[in-house]
Scaffold this active site. Sequence first.
Site: not given
Length: 530
Positions: A178, A183, A230, A359
Amino acid sequence: RSRAAADVRASLRALGRARSDRAKVDGIAALVRMTRGHEAKWLVKTLPPAMQGVGISLEATVLPCLGRAALVRCKGPRVAKTDLQRAGKSIREAYARRGDVEVVADAVLGVIRGGESDFHGALVEALGRACCLAPGVPPAPMLANPANSVKDAVARLLKYKKGTTVIGRYPAIAVERKYDGQRAAIHRTASGEVRIFSRKNDDMTAKFPDVVEYVNAAAPRGVAFCLDAEIVPVGEDNKPRPFQELSTRKRVDVASAVVDVRVRVAIFDLLWLGAEDITSRPLVERRRALKAAFGPPSRDVCYADDGCADVTVDGDDDEETIMSALHDAVDAGTEGLMLKRLDAPYEFSAGPRSNAWVKLKKDYLDGLGDSFDLVVIGGWRGQGRKNKWVSPVLVAARDPATGALGSVCRVMSGLTDVFYRDFTTRVLGGEIVGDRRPSGGLLRNGPAPGVVTGETCRFWFEPRIVWEIKGADLSLSPVHKAAAGLVHSQRGISLRFPRFLRERPDKSVRDAATFAEVAERYRAQSNVSK
DNA sequence: CCTGTCTGCCCC
DNA sequence: ATTCTGC
DNA sequence: GCAGAATGGGCAGACAGG
């Protein structure tokens, strides 16, 4: 004009007296009717958020009303609740695919005019036709549910049932890093034009000319696509840099030659390729198509699952495997992990977040992440529901050498109503009533001796109370002054995403975190240059 | 022109 | 973003 | 389980005032 002004004033007065939702809606409606064109927008902006919420939210009201209106026109004034829900769901999903009320409304109007006997069938058909995914028109991005432990993450993934092609007996899970960036939905149309959209579908293309080049270089020639990715700030070593650096980039009139913060694009999903919408296919297939199309990772474009391995959650040793991947991810300078069902389709975020994506950030986990014991030094009066209480609250670290108290952040997240009541009573002598100036508790006339901060509090307190505060990471602040001078000449150190964990009645101000400790934890962050 | 303040269907 | 509250 | 409320840090840009 004076006539109009008097009317507006009278309507505002009436609105101020309104108690019921009905009366508020009528009051707002009366004001809106007095406006012309864009005036309505500015009028609505002046209303407090609670009033703006009355009757005029797009997702909560406009879209359902569209469904109701269509039902009334097609089936008469008596509308069944189940019909309403079915229509609402179809419309919300259509809007998530294509966030354009005009397109949605036109499709619904078409159904009304068509006068089909099968209302729902006709609605689904019309919305499906009009509100299809298309390169250049960004859908609402799929969102992940947060998990507060590895166990919780696995439980959420197992709960997800919509998968169509479970591989083997246990679900296979993609493990990805992550990244802490922005984004980005990156689209290329059939004509070759690249557009980049934010999470809320704002057009960010002007901010990222370099990303346009990187993606064009990696993509197969002459093919349209929709990528999910991302955008990550990186240093010369190509390793992630703090999010804060990404936000210093210019937003308009950016020439790729003069970009000062280099970025890398971590791609993780493919929604469209060539002439085909592949969102209903399982992630295994989408990921295979993504990697086949975009080739091996490069300096500029990588995959979010680089360095990770898929897992099968069979209850064996998957918790250790995931925990170890989480530590690797944090060491690599990312926020943590994304865990995704490989059998799940891409789900546009119409409504609740999907359990197909979970997440797992290090700071969600007990015992991981940064927490500090900080001194309560001031606060403000809360809004709305919290009007009787002190909210937010300013907290500080201390310098044992000088006795300085440098602010670290404001806190409100994590405080319960019960705690607010008790805390406010302790620091002000009672809950806040009307416009009366409180006097009592730990209240002072100004900041306590030694307080250093760029903030101006409504209330200043005697420094006595110590709270344990947790955050995701530390940043260099223009307003907070803890450890100012230690890592930067002027800027102090602050906490990102601060939340209250607990009061520490066992600790005194002398036991609170020091500037040196805060500075050390700042420097220890893996993406901070030493 | 410089500086301080406020806003953003902002980003996180 | 995060968290709590009320349904 | 979910929607809604009340708020966090911090940036570039826009705007107001001197």
